[in-house]
Design a protein around this motif. Structure first.
Motif, PDB file in Angstrom:
ATOM      1  N   SER A 199      42.272  41.459  46.204  1.00  0.00           N
ATOM      2  CA  SER A 199      41.616  40.748  45.062  1.00  0.00           C
ATOM      3  C   SER A 199      40.533  41.219  44.710  1.00  0.00           C
ATOM      4  O   SER A 199      39.138  40.765  44.833  1.00  0.00           O
ATOM      5  CB  SER A 199      41.698  39.391  45.848  1.00  0.00           C
ATOM      6  OG  SER A 199      40.582  39.193  46.698  1.00  0.00           O
TER       7      SER A 199
ATOM      8  N   LYS B  57      34.209  34.330  45.195  1.00  0.00           N
ATOM      9  CA  LYS B  57      35.786  33.552  45.562  1.00  0.00           C
ATOM     10  C   LYS B  57      35.307  32.099  45.478  1.00  0.00           C
ATOM     11  O   LYS B  57      36.086  31.280  45.086  1.00  0.00           O
ATOM     12  CB  LYS B  57      36.046  34.065  46.542  1.00  0.00           C
ATOM     13  CG  LYS B  57      36.882  35.454  46.600  1.00  0.00           C
ATOM     14  CD  LYS B  57      37.612  35.919  47.748  1.00  0.00           C
ATOM     15  CE  LYS B  57      38.039  37.331  47.811  1.00  0.00           C
ATOM     16  NZ  LYS B  57      38.945  37.566  48.914  1.00  0.00           N
TER      17      LYS B  57
ATOM     18  N   GLU C 218      29.975  38.874  53.160  1.00  0.00           N
ATOM     19  CA  GLU C 218      31.383  39.218  52.934  1.00  0.00           C
ATOM     20  C   GLU C 218      32.169  39.704  54.174  1.00  0.00           C
ATOM     21  O   GLU C 218      31.794  40.338  54.886  1.00  0.00           O
ATOM     22  CB  GLU C 218      31.457  40.267  51.933  1.00  0.00           C
ATOM     23  CG  GLU C 218      32.981  40.636  51.544  1.00  0.00           C
ATOM     24  CD  GLU C 218      32.794  41.912  50.588  1.00  0.00           C
ATOM     25  OE1 GLU C 218      33.935  42.230  50.389  1.00  0.00           O
ATOM     26  OE2 GLU C 218      31.803  42.018  50.178  1.00  0.00           O
TER      27      GLU C 218
ATOM     28  N   LEU D 230      41.121  35.443  41.604  1.00  0.00           N
ATOM     29  CA  LEU D 230      40.571  35.376  42.907  1.00  0.00           C
ATOM     30  C   LEU D 230      41.232  34.453  43.695  1.00  0.00           C
ATOM     31  O   LEU D 230      40.783  34.274  45.056  1.00  0.00           O
ATOM     32  CB  LEU D 230      39.111  35.628  42.972  1.00  0.00           C
ATOM     33  CG  LEU D 230      38.095  36.405  42.440  1.00  0.00           C
ATOM     34  CD1 LEU D 230      36.889  36.133  42.461  1.00  0.00           C
ATOM     35  CD2 LEU D 230      38.692  37.731  43.206  1.00  0.00           C
ATOM     36  N   ARG D 231      42.228  33.661  43.324  1.00  0.00           N
ATOM     37  CA  ARG D 231      42.855  32.633  44.094  1.00  0.00           C
ATOM     38  C   ARG D 231      44.224  32.946  43.963  1.00  0.00           C
ATOM     39  O   ARG D 231      45.363  32.059  44.383  1.00  0.00           O
ATOM     40  CB  ARG D 231      42.541  31.199  43.778  1.00  0.00           C
ATOM     41  CG  ARG D 231      41.042  30.782  44.063  1.00  0.00           C
ATOM     42  CD  ARG D 231      40.535  29.688  43.531  1.00  0.00           C
ATOM     43  NE  ARG D 231      39.390  29.242  43.982  1.00  0.00           N
ATOM     44  CZ  ARG D 231      38.202  30.062  43.611  1.00  0.00           C
ATOM     45  NH1 ARG D 231      38.251  31.136  43.060  1.00  0.00           N
ATOM     46  NH2 ARG D 231      36.851  29.588  44.155  1.00  0.00           N
TER      47      ARG D 231
ATOM     48  N   TYR E 204      38.265  33.112  37.935  1.00  0.00           N
ATOM     49  CA  TYR E 204      38.580  32.043  39.218  1.00  0.00           C
ATOM     50  C   TYR E 204      40.242  31.876  39.469  1.00  0.00           C
ATOM     51  O   TYR E 204      40.569  31.800  40.701  1.00  0.00           O
ATOM     52  CB  TYR E 204      38.170  30.764  38.580  1.00  0.00           C
ATOM     53  CG  TYR E 204      38.439  29.387  39.485  1.00  0.00           C
ATOM     54  CD1 TYR E 204      39.560  28.747  39.494  1.00  0.00           C
ATOM     55  CD2 TYR E 204      37.469  29.096  40.207  1.00  0.00           C
ATOM     56  CE1 TYR E 204      39.882  27.744  40.646  1.00  0.00           C
ATOM     57  CE2 TYR E 204      37.389  27.964  41.158  1.00  0.00           C
ATOM     58  CZ  TYR E 204      38.677  27.429  41.335  1.00  0.00           C
ATOM     59  OH  TYR E 204      38.783  26.131  42.241  1.00  0.00           O
TER      60      TYR E 204
ATOM     61  N   GLN F  29      32.936  37.288  48.565  1.00  0.00           N
ATOM     62  CA  GLN F  29      33.060  36.239  49.051  1.00  0.00           C
ATOM     63  C   GLN F  29      32.344  34.974  48.414  1.00  0.00           C
ATOM     64  O   GLN F  29      32.954  33.924  48.063  1.00  0.00           O
ATOM     65  CB  GLN F  29      32.798  36.114  50.640  1.00  0.00           C
ATOM     66  CG  GLN F  29      33.707  37.007  51.403  1.00  0.00           C
ATOM     67  CD  GLN F  29      34.895  36.562  51.586  1.00  0.00           C
ATOM     68  OE1 GLN F  29      35.311  35.473  51.387  1.00  0.00           O
ATOM     69  NE2 GLN F  29      36.154  37.630  51.526  1.00  0.00           N
TER      70      GLN F  29
END
Length: 619
Positions: A566, A593, A419, A618-619, A615, A590
């Motif tokens: 996030s 994500k 990460e 995290l975007r 989902y 990470q």
């Protein structure tokens, strides 16, 4: 217009198109005050200067034949001259220093501070907070300082806590207390958060702290002694005892100052500039409220051709313009243009600022002390440089490196289970570490935890630019890692077409103990082990440890930013157990994500709806 670097800036220069154009431009300059800038062919600002008469000042550069080597070299690179006309020399001085700070010209002496100076602050809350502060000043709060370093501020806060017992907690903590904290138990706070002191009494303690910080300690002691006697006369012995303890603590605080003034409320800065064996140092000492609160030594960049009076004038302008300034500046030697600088600072501060270079009594002692401290700092710096030079020589001899080896760059990779991967590059050059040339690289587009790919990416990004003529070519590149990382470095050097730098891997060895490092030579991958007391090994350890520190600091900052921006904690339906399962399954944030909705659904407890929510979040 051509840039003929062989032209010599003498009284009768070799005639070429560039030089002729510059002389023609000088003839058109006005006889007015202003600021001039020498510009190179690539647009870089080489030098910024001020002038009472632009035409005479700029023209003097092209008429003298006794210029210093630095000025001669600069003039060979000047492609054009930019000027700005102002109303007075004072305005020119302000504009000159604003441009120097903004542009960092190569041939100006530069006094840089990495950070703003620290202050003690009393906030503007209903129950003011005593705190350490750096940054822009807010009119709602009361600031005391500046201080030369953070240690002086923190020590002052600790001492003030003992005497006045003001709160130091953050507002979020203060607003949510139901019982007093540990500081109350150890008598470092009076407990305003839970009303263990009346607002009136707390405000009185705030006023006492403010008076003490303003230098009115003796006056405050007299007042407290009067109150103690009055409490004793009225048989309020508990209050009298509390006041007695406060008086004793306050007296001890004053005794701890190693330099004191016979004049109460004195605020002054003592500035001494010394040049010894080509090294220039400015010692800045601060006196606040008649008490010496510390000093610092400042070594400028590009100070080789300045004398002490010129350098001191440059320091006063760069340091104090647009920054708080005390009413008295004690200087050694007398700075050039002292009257002009004093007038400007007085106008800026809204009160008279005096620059005194010939003080008497204790102030002369202070100035002599600052001068001596600057001399000692130069000796220490030169001794350190000699030590570093010895280490470099020992390394060159031990590894059979080219004798001209000077610049060493070292790379390290830092991440947490893949990460927020960050790579660092630190630089050793000119006999010391060069923090201004350090660089961090955020690594993207690789599999989390792949240190080889991360090393390849950072080296490619770094040395593609060097191969294209951007940046300096190192003599030695240290790779923090084993044969795998070194192999990546060899491939990158081959790809970008660089053969000059020597590559050296630095592996920690089987036990990972300091002193047992293995040095891996490029191409042959032969392993060298230097003795634990070897000076060359000590230099490698210093550079490698600095690279590690710089990398992990950047990684932690990037990781914290990513987690704040996030975080799984902010997603509804994802509790501690589900977070743990997600992080364990994908190897860190990470990995989570990067996972698809279908991948997320494979985790125990994550259904389709929650997977889509994660989902999207995290975007």
């Amino acid at each position: 217009m051509t840039d003929d670097v062989t032209a010599q800036p003498t009284a009768q220069p070799e005639p070429d198109e560039r030089w002729t154009a510059l002389l023609a431009q000088v003839k058109t300059l006005p006889n007015l005050p202003g600021v001039y800038r020498y510009i190179a062919a690539d647009g870089a600002v080489l030098y910024v200067g001020k002038a009472l008469d632009l035409k005479k000042r700029v023209g003097s550069y092209f008429q003298k034949n006794d210029q210093s080597p630095r000025i001669k070299l600069m003039l060979t690179h000047v492609a054009r001259i930019d000027t700005t006309v102002v109303r007075s020399e004072a305005e020119a001085l302000v504009l000159e220093n604003n441009l120097i700070k903004a542009l960092s010209p190569r041939y100006n002496i530069l006094f840089r501070d990495d950070k703003s100076y620290p202050y003690v602050v009393l906030t503007g809350h209903k129950s003011p907070r005593l705190a350490y502060y750096r940054g822009a000043l807010d009119k709602r709060n009361r600031y005391f300082g500046p201080f030369p370093n953070g240690y002086a501020v923190k020590e002052s806060i600790q001492l003030l806590q003992k005497v006045f017992k003001l709160r130091t907690c953050e507002d979020t903590v203060y607003a949510n207390r139901s019982r007093p904290c540990l500081l109350y138990q150890i008598k470092r706070c009076s407990g305003p958060c839970v009303n263990l002191i009346s607002p009136e009494d707390y405000q009185r303690d705030v006023q006492h702290a403010e008076r003490f910080l303003s230098g009115k300690g003796s006056e405050l002691l007299e007042e407290l002694e009067t109150r103690m006697q009055a409490a004793s006369d009225s048989w309020d012995f508990e209050l009298a005892a509390a006041l007695r303890d406060q008086i004793q603590s306050l007296a001890k605080v004053q005794e701890r100052q190693f330099v004191s003034s016979n004049t109460n409320e004195l605020d002054a800065d003592i500035v001494a500039c010394v040049i010894r064996q080509g090294t220039l140092c400015v010692n800045l000492a601060m006196v606040r409220g008649g008490r010496h609160v510390g000093d610092k030594n400042i070594f400028p960049s590009h100070g080789e051709d300045y004398d002490d009076a010129e350098a001191l004038a440059a320091f006063l302008a760069q340091h104090y313009l647009e920054r708080s300034v005390p009413p008295l500046l004690l200087c050694n030697p007398a700075p050039d243009g002292a009257a002009l600088i004093a007038d400007l600072l007085s106008e800026q501060a809204g009160r008279k600022v005096v620059i005194n270079s010939n003080p008497n009594g204790e102030r002369r002692v202070w100035l002599e002390m600052a001068t001596k401290n600057a001399e000692l700092a130069i000796l220490q710096r030169q001794a350190q440089a000699a030590s570093q030079a010895g280490r470099l020589t020992a390394l060159v001899e031990a590894l059979d490196l080219p004798e001209e080896t000077q610049r060493i760059e070292c790379f390290d990779i830092s991440h947490t289970m893949g990460e927020a991967t960050v790579a660092s590059c630190v630089v050793f050059d000119r006999g010391d570490m060069q923090p201004k040339e350090y660089r961090r690289y955020n690594i993207e587009g690789i599999t989390g935890g792949d240190d080889y790919a991360a090393m390849k990416q950072v080296l490619t990004r770094r040395y593609e630019k060097v191969a294209n003529g951007e940046g300096k070519m190192p003599d030695l590149i240290l790779i923090d890692g084993g044969k795998g990382q070194l192999t990546q470095a060899e491939e990158v050097m081959a790809e970008v077409g660089l053969t000059q730098p020597t590559l050296l891997g630095v592996a920690k060895g089987e036990t990972r103990k300091a002193g047992l490092e293995q040095l891996i030579v490029a191409t042959t991958h032969a392993v060298i082990r230097l003795p634990t007391d070897h000076a060359g090994l000590h230099l490698i350890q210093q550079i490698r440890d600095e690279s590690h520190r710089f990398a992990i600091t950047g990684h932690r900052a990037r990781r914290a930013k990513a987690r704040v921006a996030s975080s799984l904690e902010d997603i509804e339906g994802v509790g501690p157990k589900r977070r743990q399962k997600l992080l364990a399954r994908f190897g860190g944030l990470q990995g989570v994500k990067a996972a698809s909705v279908d991948d997320l659904m494979l985790v125990d407890g994550i259904n389709a709806e929650l997977a889509e929510r994660i989902y999207a979040a995290l975007r």
